[in-house]
Design a protein around this motif. Structure first.
Motif, PDB file in Angstrom:
ATOM      1  N   MET A  60      62.295  15.872  41.277  1.00 25.67           N
ATOM      2  CA  MET A  60      61.641  15.024  42.252  1.00 25.67           C
ATOM      3  C   MET A  60      61.129  15.941  43.360  1.00 25.67           C
ATOM      4  SD  MET A  60      63.167  11.996  44.722  1.00 25.67           S
ATOM      5  CE  MET A  60      64.154  13.111  45.756  1.00 25.67           C
ATOM      6  N   GLN A  61      59.834  15.910  43.563  1.00 25.89           N
ATOM      7  CA  GLN A  61      59.227  16.654  44.673  1.00 25.89           C
ATOM      8  C   GLN A  61      58.968  15.651  45.782  1.00 25.89           C
ATOM      9  OE1 GLN A  61      55.766  18.041  42.616  1.00 25.89           O
ATOM     10  NE2 GLN A  61      56.902  19.547  41.432  1.00 25.89           N
ATOM     11  N   TRP A  62      59.252  16.016  47.024  1.00 27.34           N
ATOM     12  CA  TRP A  62      59.042  15.099  48.129  1.00 27.34           C
ATOM     13  C   TRP A  62      58.248  15.731  49.256  1.00 27.34           C
ATOM     14  CZ3 TRP A  62      61.006  16.813  52.712  1.00 27.34           C
ATOM     15  CH2 TRP A  62      62.068  17.723  52.662  1.00 27.34           C
ATOM     16  N   GLU A  63      57.529  14.869  49.959  1.00 25.24           N
ATOM     17  CA  GLU A  63      56.779  15.272  51.149  1.00 25.24           C
ATOM     18  C   GLU A  63      56.925  14.186  52.198  1.00 25.24           C
ATOM     19  OE1 GLU A  63      52.586  17.057  50.532  1.00 25.24           O
ATOM     20  OE2 GLU A  63      52.869  15.590  48.929  1.00 25.24           O
ATOM     21  N   ARG A  74      55.939  10.708  50.343  1.00 21.85           N
ATOM     22  CA  ARG A  74      55.329  10.828  49.012  1.00 21.85           C
ATOM     23  C   ARG A  74      56.337  11.505  48.097  1.00 21.85           C
ATOM     24  NH1 ARG A  74      50.006  13.029  49.683  1.00 21.85           N
ATOM     25  NH2 ARG A  74      49.451  10.837  49.909  1.00 21.85           N
ATOM     26  N   LEU A  75      56.530  10.931  46.921  1.00 19.14           N
ATOM     27  CA  LEU A  75      57.471  11.455  45.940  1.00 19.14           C
ATOM     28  C   LEU A  75      56.740  11.672  44.622  1.00 19.14           C
ATOM     29  CD1 LEU A  75      60.259   8.796  46.542  1.00 19.14           C
ATOM     30  CD2 LEU A  75      60.181  11.094  47.538  1.00 19.14           C
ATOM     31  N   VAL A 127      54.671  11.139  37.889  1.00 16.86           N
ATOM     32  CA  VAL A 127      54.440   9.891  38.595  1.00 16.86           C
ATOM     33  C   VAL A 127      54.567  10.186  40.088  1.00 16.86           C
ATOM     34  CG1 VAL A 127      55.137   7.491  38.941  1.00 16.86           C
ATOM     35  CG2 VAL A 127      55.426   8.562  36.697  1.00 16.86           C
ATOM     36  N   THR A 128      53.496   9.907  40.830  1.00 20.52           N
ATOM     37  CA  THR A 128      53.483  10.156  42.273  1.00 20.52           C
ATOM     38  C   THR A 128      53.384   8.817  42.991  1.00 20.52           C
ATOM     39  OG1 THR A 128      52.335  12.243  41.870  1.00 20.52           O
ATOM     40  CG2 THR A 128      52.345  11.417  44.132  1.00 20.52           C
ATOM     41  N   ILE A 129      54.298   8.595  43.928  1.00 22.08           N
ATOM     42  CA  ILE A 129      54.308   7.354  44.704  1.00 22.08           C
ATOM     43  C   ILE A 129      54.310   7.692  46.193  1.00 22.08           C
ATOM     44  CG2 ILE A 129      55.397   5.974  42.910  1.00 22.08           C
ATOM     45  CD1 ILE A 129      58.065   6.255  44.431  1.00 22.08           C
ATOM     46  N   THR A 130      53.714   6.805  46.988  1.00 23.68           N
ATOM     47  CA  THR A 130      53.696   6.987  48.438  1.00 23.68           C
ATOM     48  C   THR A 130      53.976   5.651  49.101  1.00 23.68           C
ATOM     49  OG1 THR A 130      51.980   8.678  48.171  1.00 23.68           O
ATOM     50  CG2 THR A 130      52.341   7.837  50.405  1.00 23.68           C
ATOM     51  N   LYS A 131      54.782   5.683  50.149  1.00 21.90           N
ATOM     52  CA  LYS A 131      55.048   4.504  50.976  1.00 21.90           C
ATOM     53  C   LYS A 131      54.756   4.894  52.413  1.00 21.90           C
ATOM     54  CE  LYS A 131      56.561   0.251  51.068  1.00 21.90           C
ATOM     55  NZ  LYS A 131      55.717  -0.777  50.463  1.00 21.90           N
ATOM     56  N   TRP A 132      53.919   4.084  53.096  1.00 23.15           N
ATOM     57  CA  TRP A 132      53.522   4.324  54.476  1.00 23.15           C
ATOM     58  C   TRP A 132      54.193   3.356  55.426  1.00 23.15           C
ATOM     59  CZ3 TRP A 132      50.786   8.556  55.591  1.00 23.15           C
ATOM     60  CH2 TRP A 132      49.992   9.138  54.598  1.00 23.15           C
TER      61      TRP A 132
END
Length: 133
Positions: A60-63, A74-75, A127-132
């Motif tokens: 899992m890469q995170w930003e 963003r994951l 799979v890249t997901i983002t929550k704002w």
């Protein structure tokens, strides 16, 4: 846009628990509301589990993101597994390639603001997901 980032191995079931904990900490630090924290953690848990079960493990890469007044997380869940032959079918509610309920990918997509699935047979899956906020 300013970011900080990191990564975490996801190889066994215990890593799924650790990934969930990391995502919750990131979401809290970015000021996501409790309901959005829960949505992001739930999506991350499903995707981390898929990484272990179907992808044979990965990371899992995170930003953490800041874009003006907006903040987010963003994951990316990355594996070198067999890949997904039919991405559209895989995103259909109820479709499963295994013993699951068929809600992992499509359910995760509904829980986040941005969702990108990149996969093909023999190339693994990202799979890249983002929550704002």
């Amino acid at each position: 846009m300013t970011t900080s980032s990191g990564s975490q191995a996801i190889r066994v079931e215990q890593d799924v628990v650790l990934a969930r904990q990391t995502v919750r900490q990131l979401a809290v630090a970015q000021g996501l509301r409790l309901v959005d924290q829960t949505k992001l953690v739930t999506a991350a848990s499903e995707l981390a589990r898929n990484t272990v079960i179907y992808g044979g493990g990965g990371e899992m890469q995170w930003e953490v993101l800041q874009q003006g007044l907006r903040r987010g997380v963003r994951l990316a869940f990355v594996d070198q597994g067999p890949g997904i032959a039919d991405v559209e079918q895989a995103l259909t509610d109820g479709w499963t390639s295994g013993k699951g309920m068929g809600l992992g990918l499509s359910g995760s997509r509904r829980l986040v603001d941005e969702f990108v699935l990149d996969s093909a047979p023999g190339t693994g899956t990202r799979v890249t997901i983002t929550k704002w906020t």
